[in-house]
Write an enzyme that holds these catalytic residues in place. Structure first.
Site, short mmCIF file in Angstrom:
data_model
loop_
_atom_site.label_atom_id
_atom_site.label_comp_id
_atom_site.label_asym_id
_atom_site.label_seq_id
_atom_site.Cartn_x
_atom_site.Cartn_y
_atom_site.Cartn_z
CG HIS A 38 -2.40 -0.31 0.70
ND1 HIS A 38 -2.96 0.14 -0.45
CD2 HIS A 38 -3.26 -1.27 1.29
CE1 HIS A 38 -4.10 -0.51 -0.35
NE2 HIS A 38 -4.47 -1.42 0.52
CG ASP A 269 -12.35 -10.48 -21.01
OD1 ASP A 269 -11.68 -11.54 -20.84
OD2 ASP A 269 -13.07 -10.39 -21.71
#
Length: 326
Positions: A38, A269
């Site tokens: 992070h 995808d």
């Protein structure tokens, strides 16, 4: 795949900054696990990276080119430590744990589905007949239900303060100008609210939801976010870990609810079609929770609580009228 580490900041050079693991199943399915640091990015940046990767894999051009320089965000280069105009509850010390830290090893993670019908029922309960609060968001209502339920099952004393943390994406909130769409970094701020346990559990659901709304509303003020940056600048520059939250800072009577509802992982995808599931890889600490949105309009809740509290939490989560009658 592991992106090599760098001396990004003191004490972090031994950590991988981005890791990806693919697992192929005999049925033909594929699971992709991602781990990031992070200090380098947040959820929005991670989703942007993965979705850009999938476009390249399908032979498509990137719709938005990445931007890595912090200088692309003017707010990061105009610190004024003397201009801390607001109180920043979110960066003040957490409430001390109400138990021995050795008990943390007895916590467990569970997943729950909050159906659309259940959420609609919560919305009805959160709208008092005598007060018009129709502008409460779905997240504020669901988060209030989780906060109230957690306070009750933890068995907190009536006068015990309970603190809630909510990570906030600063991208749509920083303006004049807005951060570049392709900014790859960490723009997470926090909203926080605090209340007595009895006020959260004994009042109607709208009370906790309103507290959450007020906390989130503060972060929509760019001046508040600039004040937060100025406040963080007052910490020692040689110790970037000082403002990080460890497990003891979110455990009882504290709680963190992290919403992944708007992260566009559903667009991932590689040419195999959109994913059928996306979620966290695990919730490590007591008091940490994640909300993700399901295809049917409901939510999935992943939360880590003490084992002794989890069964009652499940009961109260689904039969929420029990909480107000306990």
């Amino acid at each position: 795949m592991v992106i090599p580490t760098c001396d990004y900041s003191k004490g972090l050079s031994s950590f991988p900054l981005f890791m990806v693991q693919f697992t192929r199943f005999k049925c033909g399915g594929v699971c992709m696990g991602i781990a990031t640091h992070h200090h380098v990015n947040d959820g929005s940046a991670c989703a942007y990276f993965v979705n850009s990767w999938t476009r390249i894999a399908r032979g498509l051009e990137l719709l938005v080119l990445p931007v890595h320089e912090r200088s692309a965000i003017p707010q990061f280069s105009t610190y004024e430590p003397t201009q801390v105009k607001f109180r920043h509850l979110e960066y003040e010390p957490s409430i001390p744990p109400t138990f021995s830290l050795g008990k943390m090893c007895t916590s467990m993670e569970s997943s729950f589905t909050l159906s659309k019908s259940l959420i609609n029922a919560l919305k009805q309960e959160a709208t008092p007949k005598q007060v018009e609060i129709s502008n409460l968001s779905t997240f504020e209502i669901v988060a209030a239900h989780v906060w109230r339920t957690t306070c009750k099952v933890r068995g907190l004393a009536p006068h015990q303060d309970a603190k809630l943390y909510i990570p906030i994406d600063g991208r749509p909130r920083l303006k004049n100008p807005n951060p570049p769409k392709g900014y790859y970094g960490n723009l997470i701020f926090f909203a926080a609210c605090i209340a007595k346990s009895r006020d959260i559990t004994c009042n109607p659901l709208w009370y906790a939801a309103t507290k959450i709304k007020e906390a989130i509303q503060r972060t929509k003020d760019e001046e508040y976010l600039k004040s937060a940056l100025n406040f963080l600048e007052t910490f020692p520059k040689d110790d970037p870990m000082v403002v990080l939250s460890g497990p003891e800072s979110i455990t009882s009577p504290n709680l963190m609810i992290n919403s992944w509802a708007k992260l566009p992982f559903c667009e991932t995808d590689f040419g195999w079609g959109n994913p059928i599931f996306g979620g966290t890889g695990g919730v490590r600490y007591e008091g940490l929770s994640f909300l993700t949105q399901n295809m049917d309009g409901g939510f999935s809740l992943n939360i880590n609580l003490f084992k002794d509290d989890m069964s009652l939490f499940e009961k109260c989560l689904y039969d929420f009228k029990i909480v107000s009658s306990m």
